[in-house]
Design an enzyme around this catalytic site. Structure first.
Site, mmCIF file in Angstrom:
data_model
loop_
_atom_site.group_PDB
_atom_site.id
_atom_site.type_symbol
_atom_site.label_atom_id
_atom_site.label_comp_id
_atom_site.label_asym_id
_atom_site.label_seq_id
_atom_site.Cartn_x
_atom_site.Cartn_y
_atom_site.Cartn_z
ATOM 1 N N HIS A 169 0.835 -1.199 0.000
ATOM 2 C CA HIS A 169 0.000 0.000 0.000
ATOM 3 C C HIS A 169 0.877 1.259 0.000
ATOM 4 O O HIS A 169 0.689 2.153 -0.836
ATOM 5 C CB HIS A 169 -0.915 -0.004 1.220
ATOM 6 C CG HIS A 169 -1.746 1.234 1.368
ATOM 7 N ND1 HIS A 169 -3.047 1.318 0.946
ATOM 8 C CD2 HIS A 169 -1.447 2.459 1.898
ATOM 9 C CE1 HIS A 169 -3.528 2.518 1.200
ATOM 10 N NE2 HIS A 169 -2.570 3.234 1.785
ATOM 11 N N GLU A 170 1.812 1.305 0.928
ATOM 12 C CA GLU A 170 2.665 2.491 1.033
ATOM 13 C C GLU A 170 3.591 2.612 -0.166
ATOM 14 O O GLU A 170 3.938 3.731 -0.578
ATOM 15 C CB GLU A 170 3.473 2.446 2.340
ATOM 16 C CG GLU A 170 2.636 2.456 3.616
ATOM 17 C CD GLU A 170 1.695 3.650 3.698
ATOM 18 O OE1 GLU A 170 2.017 4.701 3.104
ATOM 19 O OE2 GLU A 170 0.638 3.536 4.349
ATOM 20 N N HIS A 226 1.989 4.757 -2.805
ATOM 21 C CA HIS A 226 2.198 6.200 -2.599
ATOM 22 C C HIS A 226 3.626 6.594 -2.983
ATOM 23 O O HIS A 226 3.848 7.592 -3.675
ATOM 24 C CB HIS A 226 1.964 6.571 -1.129
ATOM 25 C CG HIS A 226 0.560 6.358 -0.644
ATOM 26 N ND1 HIS A 226 -0.544 6.862 -1.292
ATOM 27 C CD2 HIS A 226 0.069 5.703 0.452
ATOM 28 C CE1 HIS A 226 -1.646 6.533 -0.631
ATOM 29 N NE2 HIS A 226 -1.295 5.830 0.430
#
Length: 456
Positions: A21-22, A25
């Site tokens: 997920h990170e 980003h």
């Protein structure tokens, strides 16, 4: 050991999902020209940290922190400190609106991509599953009124094909979430194709707690087999009493035992009570004293002995099927499954908000850790399926328009599109305070539900 096992695989699961997920980003930020300062998995005190220079010449700090319940990517931002004049163009707050939207959306998007990848591997590896045979319906239940008969094999729910018992459960939940009537295709015991009409009416199947299928009256069919021991678990009541693989239970307290179901029922009703067993072992009768251990259930104490049933190979093969697909078909099915699970998750969340689903359906870290351990024990395919479901859930939850979540930031950007300028820092700060309260309440409910499950 069981608790440590669950904790280990919980950390593995959360670590994989949060990292990906990170990374979404992080990757999109770098591609958009925004300078990344820190990539952290976990919150709180750093357990491990190191620095590395990226291809753009930026030094990024990578951190593994003490609390493994999330992560973050820290980017250069004028709102969080002074920024050198020559680097202002690389600050997140100065990025174009489209770039900021892309960076924020990338986290949840990568969760969906990861879920597709997991499902793709699962569908290619294949899995051995229980065929969807219907057992005896509870009298006067919705299933009984629909005309389901013993050994009906479900082949479809609505227009969707069904190949396994779990698949059947999922489709009934998915298509029956809003009530109404479900057309369920079956092959009956005589081999004829029939359609059963499951009339849910205005029932909200998640409104009450407990097993949905049990409330509808469904049971999985299982053949009546002799009470033969297929194996025992070390240090369990069965092993301590001397029961062995291949033993056939003939009598319990001078009462004849006709099949395994009868034996299980006797065990469950005899928690911490002495039972006198007559056992046939290699044709020789033996007397064994058995004292079942006790565990708490929704209906009170229940006995168990740590033994499992012997199922003849030919019977087992008639009850299961193996499902697997080639790479091309598997990727299509993986995308469809991810979409279906995302849609179902969103609809269930809405049902909770609107009061049509019980808050008891929310699970917290304790329940997730338990499932992580259980699925890992079953095997790779089961664990990957679990990871896919949690990855979908993280993607959907993070897109909710709640401040502190990615969806909250996207809401701010939507407002910015309408009004032509960013929301004020004061508005954003108040939103964060509301978000913290909402997330704290959600976590409190989830942990309360976890504790309730443990003590029931």
């Amino acid at each position: 050991m069981s608790i440590l096992h669950n904790i280990f695989f919980f950390i593995v699961a959360i670590g994989v999902l949060v990292t990906f997920h990170e990374y979404g980003h992080y990757w999109v930020a770098r591609k958009s020209g925004v300078k990344v300062l820190r990539f952290s998995i976990g919150f709180g005190r750093p357990l491990l940290s190191w620095k590395k220079t990226t291809a753009e010449g930026d030094e990024v700090e990578y951190v593994i922190a003490a609390i493994p319940l999330g992560g973050y990517v820290k980017m250069l931002d004028e709102r969080e400190g002074e920024v050198a004049e020559e680097e202002k163009s690389r600050a997140f707050n100065n990025a174009t609106l489209s770039k900021r939207i892309a960076i924020v959306f990338a986290g949840p998007a990568f969760n969906f991509i990861l879920a597709i990848a997991f499902y793709w591997v699962v569908f290619m590896l294949g899995s051995t599953v229980d065929k969807p045979y219907i057992g005896l319906s509870e009298p006067a239940s919705i299933a009984a009124k629909a005309g389901f008969e013993v050994q009906d094999e479900v082949i479809s729910v609505g227009e969707t094909e069904v190949h396994s018992w779990n698949n059947f459960r999922l489709e009934v939940l998915n298509q029956g979430l809003d009530g109404g009537d479900l057309s369920i295709g079956v092959i009956d015991k005589s081999g004829q194709t029939q359609t059963r009409q499951l009339a849910l009416g205005d029932i909200r199947i998640l409104k009450d707690e407990g097993d949905i299928f049990k409330r509808l009256g469904f049971k999985q069919w299982w053949p009546d087999l002799p009470a033969a021991i297929g194996g025992v678990i070390e240090e369990g009541a069965a092993a301590n009493a001397g029961l062995q693989k291949g033993d056939v239970i003939v009598q319990v307290d001078d009462v004849a035992v006709d099949d395994w179901k009868t034996f299980v029922s006797m065990i469950r009703d005899s928690a911490n009570k002495s039972m006198s067993l007559l056992v046939s072992r290699d044709g020789v009768s033996k007397n064994i004293i058995l004292i079942p251990q006790s565990r708490e259930t929704d209906t009170g104490p229940q006995g168990y002995i740590g033994a499992y049933q012997h199922i003849p190979e030919e019977v087992r093969n008639s009850l299961i099927t193996h499902i697997e697909y080639g790479p091309a078909e598997a990727i299509v099915k993986a995308v469809v499954r991810t979409w279906d699970m995302s849609s179902l998750t969103l609809r269930v969340l809405w049902k909770m908000v609107s009061g049509d689903a019980a808050l008891a359906n929310i699970s917290g870290p304790i329940t997730i850790a338990t499932y992580a351990g259980v699925t890992a024990s079953i095997g790779l395919v089961s664990f990957l399926s679990f990871l896919a479901v949690i990855s979908v859930s993280l993607g959907v939850l993070n897109l909710l328009p709640v401040p502190m979540l990615d969806g909250g930031h996207l809401l701010y950007y939507f407002i910015e599109i309408i009004k032509g300028s960013p929301v004020s820092e004061n508005f954003e700060m108040r939103g964060q305070q509301v978000g913290i309260v909402l997330l704290a309440l959600l976590m409190s409910v989830a942990i309360f539900n976890d504790i309730q499950r443990l003590i029931q």
